[in-house]
Design an enzyme around this catalytic site. Sequence first.
Site, PDB file in Angstrom:
ATOM      1  N   SER A  83       0.831   3.446   2.178  1.00  0.00           N
ATOM      2  CA  SER A  83       1.146   3.865   3.541  1.00  0.00           C
ATOM      3  C   SER A  83       2.264   3.052   4.166  1.00  0.00           C
ATOM      4  CB  SER A  83      -0.099   3.740   4.426  1.00  0.00           C
ATOM      5  OG  SER A  83      -0.522   2.393   4.482  1.00  0.00           O
ATOM      6  N   CYS A  84       2.632   1.937   3.565  1.00  0.00           N
ATOM      7  CA  CYS A  84       3.622   1.065   4.185  1.00  0.00           C
ATOM      8  C   CYS A  84       4.582   0.538   3.145  1.00  0.00           C
ATOM      9  CB  CYS A  84       2.942  -0.103   4.888  1.00  0.00           C
ATOM     10  SG  CYS A  84       4.098  -1.292   5.585  1.00  0.00           S
ATOM     11  N   GLY A  85       5.862   0.759   3.349  1.00  0.00           N
ATOM     12  CA  GLY A  85       6.848   0.325   2.369  1.00  0.00           C
ATOM     13  C   GLY A  85       7.388  -1.054   2.616  1.00  0.00           C
ATOM     14  N   THR A  95       0.833  -1.190   0.000  1.00  0.00           N
ATOM     15  CA  THR A  95       0.000   0.000   0.000  1.00  0.00           C
ATOM     16  C   THR A  95       0.872   1.245   0.000  1.00  0.00           C
ATOM     17  OG1 THR A  95      -0.066   0.273   2.406  1.00  0.00           O
ATOM     18  CG2 THR A  95      -1.649  -1.262   1.426  1.00  0.00           C
ATOM     19  N   CYS A 120       5.356  -3.672   4.299  1.00  0.00           N
ATOM     20  CA  CYS A 120       4.340  -4.632   4.707  1.00  0.00           C
ATOM     21  C   CYS A 120       4.230  -5.792   3.732  1.00  0.00           C
ATOM     22  CB  CYS A 120       2.988  -3.947   4.877  1.00  0.00           C
ATOM     23  SG  CYS A 120       2.575  -2.803   3.565  1.00  0.00           S
TER      24      CYS A 120
END
Length: 285
Positions: A119-121, A117, A123
């Site tokens: 928002s998260c590099g 996503t 995950c």
Amino acid sequence: MRKQAARRRVTRIEVGDDGGVVRRAVREDHLAAEEPLEIRLGGRSFVVTMRTPGHDVELAQGFLVGEGVIRGRDDLLSARYCAGEVDGENTYNVLDLQLAAHVPPPLATAERHTYTTSSCGVCGKASIDAVRTISAFDVASDPLEIRPQQLVELPQRLRDSQPVFERTGGLHGAALFDGRSGELLAAREDVGRHNAVDKVVGWAVEHDKLPLAGTILMLSGRAGFELIQKASMAGIPCVAAVSAPSSLAAELAQEAGITLVGFLRDRSMVAYSGAHRLVGEVTRG
């Protein structure tokens, strides 16, 4: 180039002290654009990430540096948009990169799911241990010295380099500064904070500037673990952020020899690691 901001009709509502609606108006607003980007290596899908369109090649190159797949411009042969057509038009959401023959297969370096996503590099990583990629650059020995006054000026300089944020209020920013001269080297915006950093690192790949010794990476938000990891992989000795780092980010910064500064606001800051690079005598008690 795809648009980095989109227009949308919205309803703005204001509530008074008594809890009643005092104003209700329909108007046009700007939203930060967010679209998927599929990064392919040699025609095979490697990852899909949500991003703000623009500087896609830089994004892909910086991402590959962070993953330990490439170390510089010589590791890439080409990058081109392909496929991804809708109604006969190229969406510019599929980017295929060709690695040089000497580059090891990426699956030996990083194991990912097919989607991350904005928002998260990290995950998409198979495990947190896989994130601790060993950098090819010795950041700890970088002799950079930084005046705190120089850092104080960076948040506003980053903000001044975010034109899309001014319209939308919905983008993260990352800027790379020369730690000695203070020169702004590159600044990028994106709906994902890790994407903004990848774009800055990708700029460095494009201009054959890795490792980024003697530089400062300024972040518009918090300093998460994945951003410190990306800085380490690019050889950046100092990361500064307007908000707080996570405990894991501070731990990694300490291990990698990175100076990590958080809560850089007004005229104060907190150094979580590498405070020896911040020089200057105390002049007031």
